[in-house]
Design a protein around this motif. Sequence first.
Motif, PDB file in Angstrom:
ATOM      1  N   ASP A  64       0.947  -1.213  -0.170  1.00  0.00           N
ATOM      2  CA  ASP A  64      -0.026  -0.053   0.087  1.00  0.00           C
ATOM      3  C   ASP A  64       0.813   1.284  -0.038  1.00  0.00           C
ATOM      4  N   ARG A  65       0.311   2.438  -0.420  1.00  0.00           N
ATOM      5  CA  ARG A  65       1.098   3.578  -0.407  1.00  0.00           C
ATOM      6  C   ARG A  65       0.927   4.371   0.675  1.00  0.00           C
ATOM      7  N   ASN A  66       0.236   3.865   1.668  1.00  0.00           N
ATOM      8  CA  ASN A  66      -0.096   4.599   3.109  1.00  0.00           C
ATOM      9  C   ASN A  66       0.695   3.710   3.761  1.00  0.00           C
ATOM     10  N   ALA A  67       1.741   4.332   4.265  1.00  0.00           N
ATOM     11  CA  ALA A  67       2.871   3.506   5.099  1.00  0.00           C
ATOM     12  C   ALA A  67       2.319   3.289   6.371  1.00  0.00           C
ATOM     13  N   LEU A  70      -0.632   0.806   6.610  1.00  0.00           N
ATOM     14  CA  LEU A  70      -0.138  -0.368   6.194  1.00  0.00           C
ATOM     15  C   LEU A  70       0.468  -1.024   7.442  1.00  0.00           C
ATOM     16  N   ALA A  71       1.455  -0.290   8.111  1.00  0.00           N
ATOM     17  CA  ALA A  71       2.189  -0.664   9.326  1.00  0.00           C
ATOM     18  C   ALA A  71       1.017  -1.298  10.456  1.00  0.00           C
ATOM     19  N   THR A  72       0.128  -0.374  10.680  1.00  0.00           N
ATOM     20  CA  THR A  72      -0.920  -0.766  11.812  1.00  0.00           C
ATOM     21  C   THR A  72      -1.528  -2.125  11.227  1.00  0.00           C
ATOM     22  N   PRO A  83       1.665 -15.058   8.622  1.00  0.00           N
ATOM     23  CA  PRO A  83       2.581 -14.648   7.689  1.00  0.00           C
ATOM     24  C   PRO A  83       2.570 -13.706   6.917  1.00  0.00           C
ATOM     25  N   VAL A  84       2.696 -12.244   7.224  1.00  0.00           N
ATOM     26  CA  VAL A  84       2.238 -11.181   6.441  1.00  0.00           C
ATOM     27  C   VAL A  84       3.733 -10.114   6.638  1.00  0.00           C
ATOM     28  N   ARG A  85       4.104  -9.675   5.506  1.00  0.00           N
ATOM     29  CA  ARG A  85       5.044  -8.794   5.359  1.00  0.00           C
ATOM     30  C   ARG A  85       4.821  -7.494   4.763  1.00  0.00           C
ATOM     31  N   GLY A  86       4.864  -6.467   5.161  1.00  0.00           N
ATOM     32  CA  GLY A  86       4.455  -5.118   4.442  1.00  0.00           C
ATOM     33  C   GLY A  86       5.433  -4.537   3.573  1.00  0.00           C
ATOM     34  N   HIS A  87       5.000  -3.947   2.409  1.00  0.00           N
ATOM     35  CA  HIS A  87       5.851  -3.189   1.614  1.00  0.00           C
ATOM     36  C   HIS A  87       5.086  -2.023   1.004  1.00  0.00           C
ATOM     37  N   THR A  88       5.622  -0.674   1.342  1.00  0.00           N
ATOM     38  CA  THR A  88       5.130   0.397   1.005  1.00  0.00           C
ATOM     39  C   THR A  88       5.387   0.502  -0.523  1.00  0.00           C
ATOM     40  N   ALA A  89       4.523   0.923  -1.316  1.00  0.00           N
ATOM     41  CA  ALA A  89       4.639   1.272  -2.610  1.00  0.00           C
ATOM     42  C   ALA A  89       3.445   1.867  -3.401  1.00  0.00           C
ATOM     43  N   ASP A  90       3.709   2.590  -4.264  1.00  0.00           N
ATOM     44  CA  ASP A  90       2.620   3.309  -4.924  1.00  0.00           C
ATOM     45  C   ASP A  90       2.079   2.571  -6.336  1.00  0.00           C
ATOM     46  N   VAL A  91       1.093   1.849  -6.453  1.00  0.00           N
ATOM     47  CA  VAL A  91       0.766   1.299  -7.669  1.00  0.00           C
ATOM     48  C   VAL A  91       0.686   2.009  -8.958  1.00  0.00           C
ATOM     49  N   ALA A  92       0.638   3.305  -8.793  1.00  0.00           N
ATOM     50  CA  ALA A  92       0.381   4.392  -9.961  1.00  0.00           C
ATOM     51  C   ALA A  92       1.756   4.568 -10.402  1.00  0.00           C
ATOM     52  N   ASP A  93       3.035   4.231  -9.841  1.00  0.00           N
ATOM     53  CA  ASP A  93       4.291   4.263 -10.148  1.00  0.00           C
ATOM     54  C   ASP A  93       4.893   3.174 -10.762  1.00  0.00           C
ATOM     55  N   SER A  94       5.025   3.092 -12.024  1.00  0.00           N
ATOM     56  CA  SER A  94       5.589   1.851 -12.809  1.00  0.00           C
ATOM     57  C   SER A  94       6.633   1.565 -12.303  1.00  0.00           C
ATOM     58  N   GLN A 102      10.102  -7.049  -7.673  1.00  0.00           N
ATOM     59  CA  GLN A 102      11.176  -7.826  -7.440  1.00  0.00           C
ATOM     60  C   GLN A 102      11.635  -8.104  -5.820  1.00  0.00           C
ATOM     61  N   ARG A 103      11.335  -6.719  -5.053  1.00  0.00           N
ATOM     62  CA  ARG A 103      11.737  -7.156  -3.708  1.00  0.00           C
ATOM     63  C   ARG A 103      10.857  -8.220  -3.083  1.00  0.00           C
ATOM     64  N   VAL A 104       9.862  -8.406  -3.316  1.00  0.00           N
ATOM     65  CA  VAL A 104       8.940  -9.612  -2.776  1.00  0.00           C
ATOM     66  C   VAL A 104       9.570 -10.840  -3.407  1.00  0.00           C
ATOM     67  N   GLU A 105       9.630 -10.898  -4.507  1.00  0.00           N
ATOM     68  CA  GLU A 105      10.280 -12.146  -4.856  1.00  0.00           C
ATOM     69  C   GLU A 105      11.828 -12.420  -4.284  1.00  0.00           C
ATOM     70  N   ASP A 106      12.550 -11.643  -4.123  1.00  0.00           N
ATOM     71  CA  ASP A 106      13.797 -11.602  -3.360  1.00  0.00           C
ATOM     72  C   ASP A 106      13.711 -12.056  -2.062  1.00  0.00           C
ATOM     73  N   GLU A 107      12.672 -11.361  -1.324  1.00  0.00           N
ATOM     74  CA  GLU A 107      12.646 -11.562   0.030  1.00  0.00           C
ATOM     75  C   GLU A 107      11.652 -12.649   0.635  1.00  0.00           C
ATOM     76  N   GLN A 108      10.636 -12.870  -0.136  1.00  0.00           N
ATOM     77  CA  GLN A 108       9.632 -13.864   0.090  1.00  0.00           C
ATOM     78  C   GLN A 108       9.306 -14.974  -0.667  1.00  0.00           C
ATOM     79  N   GLY A 109       9.752 -15.051  -2.055  1.00  0.00           N
ATOM     80  CA  GLY A 109       9.832 -15.920  -3.160  1.00  0.00           C
ATOM     81  C   GLY A 109       8.840 -15.680  -4.013  1.00  0.00           C
ATOM     82  N   PRO A 110       8.669 -16.795  -4.956  1.00  0.00           N
ATOM     83  CA  PRO A 110       7.962 -16.581  -6.144  1.00  0.00           C
ATOM     84  C   PRO A 110       6.469 -16.185  -6.102  1.00  0.00           C
TER      85      PRO A 110
END
Length: 286
Positions: A64-67, A70-72, A83-94, A102-110
Motif C-alpha cells: 500500500d502507499r499508505n505507510a 499499512l504498518a498498523t 505470515p504477512v510482510r508489509g511493502h510500501t509502494a504506490d501502484v500508480a508508479d510503474s 522484485q523485492r517481494v520475489e527476492d525476500e519472500q519467494g516467487p
Amino acid sequence: MTRNEPSPAEPRPSRTTDDRPREIMMELSGIESKVALVTGAAQGIGAEVARTLANAGAHVAAADRNAEGLATAVAKLAAESLPVRGHTADVADSEAVEALVQRVEDEQGPIDILVNAAGVLRVGRVADMPDRHWSEVFSVNADGVFYVCRAVARRMIPRRRGAIVTVASNAAGVPRTEMAAYAASKAASAQFTRCLGLELADYGIRCNIVSPGSTDTPMLRAMLGEQVDPASAIAGSPAAYRVGIPLRKLAQPRDVAEAVAFLVSDQAGHITIHDLYVDGGAALHV
C-alpha cells in the motif's frame, strides 16, 4: 433403536465439544505456502484479503502507499502470528511497482497469487469534475492494475503457474450517477483482466475478477459519511436510478475476501476470465 434416537433418515447435526453446531465449510487448497501479493492492503477489502489468505496459509506480501496504515494493518496480523510482510509502494508508479515485485520475489519467494485490491474513489458529476480527480482515479484503478499485473505476469509466465484476481466493482457493469470516473476505471480494469486471462491461459495462469457492491469499508464511509446508514443503500434510490440490495444487507469485507480466496484456490482451478459479482444481487447481474 431407542425412541429418543434419530432415524437414519434424520442424521444428527455435527457438534463440537461444547455441543454447539459446527460450521461446515469447504476447505480451500492450493493457497498454503504460496506467496500472495495483495495491493491496497492497508484497509478495507485489501486488508481483509490479506488476512483471509494468510489464515489459509499463504505468505502474504501486503502492499500500500499508505505507510502508516499499512504498518498498523500488518502489526495486527503479525500479532495473530500470521505470515504477512508489509511493502510500501504506490501502484500508480510503474518503476515503484517493478521494484516492489522484485523485492517481494527476492525476500519472500516467487509470487503465485496476485490480488489487485488498491483503489481510490472520487465522486461528483462529470460537468463539475476536475482533471486531477479523473487522472487520480485512473492512475490507481486502471494504470495500477496494469503495472502490477505486467510485472507479476512476466515472472509467472516462465513458471507456468499463478492466479490473479482484480477487485473491480459492480459499478463497472451498471451506470452510477456521480461515479463516472470510478465506474469507468473499474470497467477498464475488469476488461483488462479478461484480456490478460486470455493471453495467460496457455501458461496455466488464471485471471478473474471480483466485483463488490456496497461494502462497509472506509471508502464507503468516506463517500456516505462516517455514520453509514445501511437502510439507504439497501433501499436504493429511484431518483438516482439505483437499485437496492435484494439480500437486504451491506456486504462486509470478509464476504469479498472469501470470494477472492475461492478464485485463487485449487477449487476454482477451471475458472478463468470470470467476473464474480458479490453485491447481494444489487446489479441484477446475469
